[in-house]
Design a protein around this motif. Structure first.
Motif, PDB file in Angstrom:
ATOM      1  N   GLY A 182       0.802  -1.281   0.036  1.00  0.00           N
ATOM      2  CA  GLY A 182      -0.123   0.112  -0.058  1.00  0.00           C
ATOM      3  C   GLY A 182       0.904   1.283  -0.159  1.00  0.00           C
ATOM      4  N   ALA A 183       1.935   1.218   0.138  1.00  0.00           N
ATOM      5  CA  ALA A 183       3.289   2.223   0.088  1.00  0.00           C
ATOM      6  C   ALA A 183       2.997   3.248  -1.015  1.00  0.00           C
ATOM      7  CB  ALA A 183       4.686   1.861   0.332  1.00  0.00           C
ATOM      8  N   THR A 184       2.691   2.722  -2.287  1.00  0.00           N
ATOM      9  CA  THR A 184       2.505   3.753  -3.495  1.00  0.00           C
ATOM     10  C   THR A 184       1.387   4.526  -3.393  1.00  0.00           C
ATOM     11  OG1 THR A 184       3.589   1.958  -4.726  1.00  0.00           O
ATOM     12  CG2 THR A 184       2.591   3.671  -5.935  1.00  0.00           C
ATOM     13  N   LEU A 185      -0.040   3.619  -3.312  1.00  0.00           N
ATOM     14  CA  LEU A 185      -0.934   4.414  -2.998  1.00  0.00           C
ATOM     15  C   LEU A 185      -1.304   5.422  -1.837  1.00  0.00           C
ATOM     16  CD1 LEU A 185      -3.390   1.409  -3.433  1.00  0.00           C
ATOM     17  CD2 LEU A 185      -3.095   3.414  -5.111  1.00  0.00           C
ATOM     18  N   SER A 186      -0.502   5.011  -0.742  1.00  0.00           N
ATOM     19  CA  SER A 186      -0.408   6.035   0.476  1.00  0.00           C
ATOM     20  C   SER A 186       0.430   7.030   0.012  1.00  0.00           C
ATOM     21  CB  SER A 186       0.189   5.266   1.812  1.00  0.00           C
ATOM     22  OG  SER A 186      -0.586   4.479   2.129  1.00  0.00           O
ATOM     23  N   GLU A 187       1.398   7.035  -0.621  1.00  0.00           N
ATOM     24  CA  GLU A 187       2.530   8.393  -0.768  1.00  0.00           C
ATOM     25  C   GLU A 187       1.563   9.269  -1.639  1.00  0.00           C
ATOM     26  OE1 GLU A 187       4.487   9.593   0.805  1.00  0.00           O
ATOM     27  OE2 GLU A 187       5.363  10.967  -0.680  1.00  0.00           O
ATOM     28  N   CYS A 188       0.972   8.484  -2.688  1.00  0.00           N
ATOM     29  CA  CYS A 188      -0.055   9.396  -3.789  1.00  0.00           C
ATOM     30  C   CYS A 188      -1.019   9.956  -3.062  1.00  0.00           C
ATOM     31  CB  CYS A 188      -0.606   8.374  -4.882  1.00  0.00           C
ATOM     32  SG  CYS A 188       0.498   7.882  -6.057  1.00  0.00           S
ATOM     33  N   ALA A 189      -1.754   9.304  -1.970  1.00  0.00           N
ATOM     34  CA  ALA A 189      -2.857  10.127  -1.357  1.00  0.00           C
ATOM     35  C   ALA A 189      -2.299  11.119  -0.308  1.00  0.00           C
ATOM     36  CB  ALA A 189      -3.587   8.877  -0.438  1.00  0.00           C
ATOM     37  N   ARG A 190      -1.096  10.888   0.316  1.00  0.00           N
ATOM     38  CA  ARG A 190      -0.557  11.870   0.927  1.00  0.00           C
ATOM     39  C   ARG A 190      -0.431  13.337   0.356  1.00  0.00           C
ATOM     40  NH1 ARG A 190       4.080  14.247   2.799  1.00  0.00           N
ATOM     41  NH2 ARG A 190       5.320  13.256   0.964  1.00  0.00           N
ATOM     42  N   THR A 191       0.395  12.854  -0.943  1.00  0.00           N
ATOM     43  CA  THR A 191       0.572  14.184  -1.823  1.00  0.00           C
ATOM     44  C   THR A 191      -0.791  15.049  -2.276  1.00  0.00           C
ATOM     45  OG1 THR A 191       2.353  12.644  -2.601  1.00  0.00           O
ATOM     46  CG2 THR A 191       2.016  14.663  -3.821  1.00  0.00           C
ATOM     47  N   LEU A 192      -1.721  14.141  -2.594  1.00  0.00           N
ATOM     48  CA  LEU A 192      -3.015  14.815  -2.834  1.00  0.00           C
ATOM     49  C   LEU A 192      -3.714  15.707  -1.777  1.00  0.00           C
ATOM     50  CD1 LEU A 192      -4.406  11.838  -5.175  1.00  0.00           C
ATOM     51  CD2 LEU A 192      -3.875  14.046  -5.921  1.00  0.00           C
ATOM     52  N   LYS A 193      -3.508  14.920  -0.685  1.00  0.00           N
ATOM     53  CA  LYS A 193      -4.333  15.463   0.691  1.00  0.00           C
ATOM     54  C   LYS A 193      -3.515  16.765   1.008  1.00  0.00           C
ATOM     55  CE  LYS A 193      -7.427  12.314   2.342  1.00  0.00           C
ATOM     56  NZ  LYS A 193      -7.786  11.716   3.346  1.00  0.00           N
ATOM     57  N   GLU A 194      -2.074  16.836   0.806  1.00  0.00           N
ATOM     58  CA  GLU A 194      -1.459  17.916   1.169  1.00  0.00           C
ATOM     59  C   GLU A 194      -1.637  19.008   0.332  1.00  0.00           C
ATOM     60  OE1 GLU A 194       3.100  17.620   1.220  1.00  0.00           O
ATOM     61  OE2 GLU A 194       2.797  17.012   3.132  1.00  0.00           O
ATOM     62  N   ALA A 195      -2.142  18.753  -1.026  1.00  0.00           N
ATOM     63  CA  ALA A 195      -2.449  19.853  -1.885  1.00  0.00           C
ATOM     64  C   ALA A 195      -4.110  20.032  -1.866  1.00  0.00           C
ATOM     65  CB  ALA A 195      -2.181  19.129  -3.500  1.00  0.00           C
ATOM     66  N   GLY A 196      -4.715  19.624  -0.783  1.00  0.00           N
ATOM     67  CA  GLY A 196      -6.066  19.835  -0.539  1.00  0.00           C
ATOM     68  C   GLY A 196      -7.089  19.078  -1.124  1.00  0.00           C
ATOM     69  N   ALA A 197      -6.880  17.770  -1.597  1.00  0.00           N
ATOM     70  CA  ALA A 197      -7.939  16.861  -1.930  1.00  0.00           C
ATOM     71  C   ALA A 197      -8.776  16.660  -0.677  1.00  0.00           C
ATOM     72  CB  ALA A 197      -7.166  15.513  -2.338  1.00  0.00           C
ATOM     73  N   LYS A 198      -9.993  16.182  -0.853  1.00  0.00           N
ATOM     74  CA  LYS A 198     -10.924  15.815   0.189  1.00  0.00           C
ATOM     75  C   LYS A 198     -10.782  14.512   0.476  1.00  0.00           C
ATOM     76  CE  LYS A 198     -16.051  16.619   1.062  1.00  0.00           C
ATOM     77  NZ  LYS A 198     -17.181  16.810   0.198  1.00  0.00           N
ATOM     78  N   GLU A 199     -11.528  13.641  -0.325  1.00  0.00           N
ATOM     79  CA  GLU A 199     -11.402  12.100   0.005  1.00  0.00           C
ATOM     80  C   GLU A 199     -10.369  11.294  -1.165  1.00  0.00           C
ATOM     81  OE1 GLU A 199     -15.057   9.940   0.144  1.00  0.00           O
ATOM     82  OE2 GLU A 199     -16.003  11.677   1.332  1.00  0.00           O
ATOM     83  N   VAL A 200      -9.467  10.447  -0.729  1.00  0.00           N
ATOM     84  CA  VAL A 200      -8.799   9.806  -1.637  1.00  0.00           C
ATOM     85  C   VAL A 200      -9.027   8.399  -1.469  1.00  0.00           C
ATOM     86  CG1 VAL A 200      -6.543   9.052  -2.731  1.00  0.00           C
ATOM     87  CG2 VAL A 200      -7.071  11.415  -1.811  1.00  0.00           C
ATOM     88  N   TRP A 201      -9.512   7.437  -2.519  1.00  0.00           N
ATOM     89  CA  TRP A 201      -9.936   6.215  -2.431  1.00  0.00           C
ATOM     90  C   TRP A 201      -8.800   5.643  -3.292  1.00  0.00           C
ATOM     91  CZ3 TRP A 201     -13.744   3.869   0.573  1.00  0.00           C
ATOM     92  CH2 TRP A 201     -14.665   4.868   1.153  1.00  0.00           C
ATOM     93  N   GLY A 202      -8.884   4.051  -3.121  1.00  0.00           N
ATOM     94  CA  GLY A 202      -8.097   3.235  -4.137  1.00  0.00           C
ATOM     95  C   GLY A 202      -9.017   2.245  -4.626  1.00  0.00           C
ATOM     96  N   VAL A 203      -8.741   1.670  -6.131  1.00  0.00           N
ATOM     97  CA  VAL A 203      -9.239   0.651  -6.624  1.00  0.00           C
ATOM     98  C   VAL A 203      -8.168  -0.139  -7.381  1.00  0.00           C
ATOM     99  CG1 VAL A 203     -10.843  -0.138  -8.683  1.00  0.00           C
ATOM    100  CG2 VAL A 203     -11.628   1.788  -7.152  1.00  0.00           C
ATOM    101  N   VAL A 204      -7.887  -1.254  -6.960  1.00  0.00           N
ATOM    102  CA  VAL A 204      -6.821  -2.305  -7.561  1.00  0.00           C
ATOM    103  C   VAL A 204      -7.447  -3.471  -8.021  1.00  0.00           C
ATOM    104  CG1 VAL A 204      -4.929  -1.141  -6.005  1.00  0.00           C
ATOM    105  CG2 VAL A 204      -6.213  -3.060  -5.264  1.00  0.00           C
ATOM    106  N   LEU A 205      -6.609  -4.141  -8.851  1.00  0.00           N
ATOM    107  CA  LEU A 205      -7.109  -5.421  -9.225  1.00  0.00           C
ATOM    108  C   LEU A 205      -7.091  -6.356  -8.243  1.00  0.00           C
ATOM    109  CD1 LEU A 205      -5.415  -5.514 -12.685  1.00  0.00           C
ATOM    110  CD2 LEU A 205      -7.624  -4.981 -12.314  1.00  0.00           C
ATOM    111  N   GLY A 206      -5.928  -6.489  -7.334  1.00  0.00           N
ATOM    112  CA  GLY A 206      -5.698  -7.325  -6.172  1.00  0.00           C
ATOM    113  C   GLY A 206      -4.909  -6.768  -5.225  1.00  0.00           C
ATOM    114  N   HIS A 207      -4.863  -7.334  -4.106  1.00  0.00           N
ATOM    115  CA  HIS A 207      -3.678  -7.211  -3.199  1.00  0.00           C
ATOM    116  C   HIS A 207      -3.266  -8.540  -2.614  1.00  0.00           C
ATOM    117  CE1 HIS A 207      -5.657  -7.898   1.100  1.00  0.00           C
ATOM    118  NE2 HIS A 207      -6.611  -8.133   0.200  1.00  0.00           N
ATOM    119  N   GLY A 208      -1.833  -8.432  -2.223  1.00  0.00           N
ATOM    120  CA  GLY A 208      -1.201  -9.406  -1.627  1.00  0.00           C
ATOM    121  C   GLY A 208       0.397  -9.431  -1.887  1.00  0.00           C
TER     122      GLY A 208
END
Ligand SMILES: [Zn+2]
Length: 208
Positions: A182-208
């Motif tokens: 989840g490190a990539t999604l988290s760093e993307c979300a952190r960057t977006l939130k710092e710039a003022g994004a309200k909600e950030v969600w993710g959609v992925v094919l799978g996890h593991g």
């Protein structure tokens, strides 16, 4: 002209190298019906730092059909395999998010995109009927996450992304192929939130 040229190129490639299933090698389709039936929808909602949640669409197993399909896209450059997943991605987006949410592919650094010829996350969104925008760029050419230990993955990505455009007050859904730590999604979300994004969600094919 460009599309007819690429259609001719595709046709020539199909004649020279007929489609084979990326999982079992059977001739005819890139993922044959038998193998595709082994990819199971699970629609799990998993947690990730800075995100409201991440929808993980399919069960992901080492050596499974989904892993082979993702590897075929990423390392054998068979971008057409993405087409097998777009219908479900569109369903997940439309079923779970109103249309004031905007989908954004996790970006690749331009060097890696040039090497692969495309961004696999953007391919998953290609031609999908849902609002989308490229809100992020990858400004640092980092080591592939797969080559790193879990603990090093977040530090490898620190400040690797930059926001383009105005994201303030926006609800954004990040799209990626497989979520491991989840490190990539988290760093993307952190960057977006710092710039003022309200909600950030993710959609992925799978996890593991
Ligand atoms: Zn097969």
């Amino acid at each position: 002209m460009v599309s007819s040229l690429s259609a001719i190129r595709r046709l020539m490639l199909d004649l020279l190298f007929p489609s084979k299933c990326v999982s079992c090698g059977a001739s005819g389709e890139l993922i044959c019906g038998t193998c595709f039936a082994q990819i199971h929808r699970v629609d799990e909602l998993i947690p990730a730092k800075y995100l409201s949640g991440v929808f993980s669409i399919y069960r992901y197993e080492k050596g499974g059909v989904l892993q082979k399909a993702v590897k075929a896209i990423k390392y054998r450059f068979i971008r057409e395999v993405s087409g097998y997943f777009r219908h479900d991605i569109e369903c997940v987006l439309k079923c779970n998010f109103a249309n004031d949410y905007i989908a954004a592919a996790v970006p690749l650094h331009r060097k890696r995109e040039k090497w692969r010829g495309f961004n696999q996350a953007a391919e998953l969104l290609y031609c999908i009927d849902f609002p989308r925008c490229d809100f992020l760029t990858r400004k640092v050419h980092t080591k592939p996450q797969a080559e790193l230990h879990r603990a090093d993955r977040l530090s490898n990505l620190r400040n690797a992304f930059a926001v383009c455009g105005d994201v303030s007050g926006k609800n954004i859904i990040l799209i990626d192929d497989i979520c491991t730590t989840g490190a990539t999604l988290s760093e993307c979300a952190r960057t977006l939130k710092e710039a003022g994004a309200k909600e950030v969600w993710g959609v992925v094919l799978g996890h593991g």
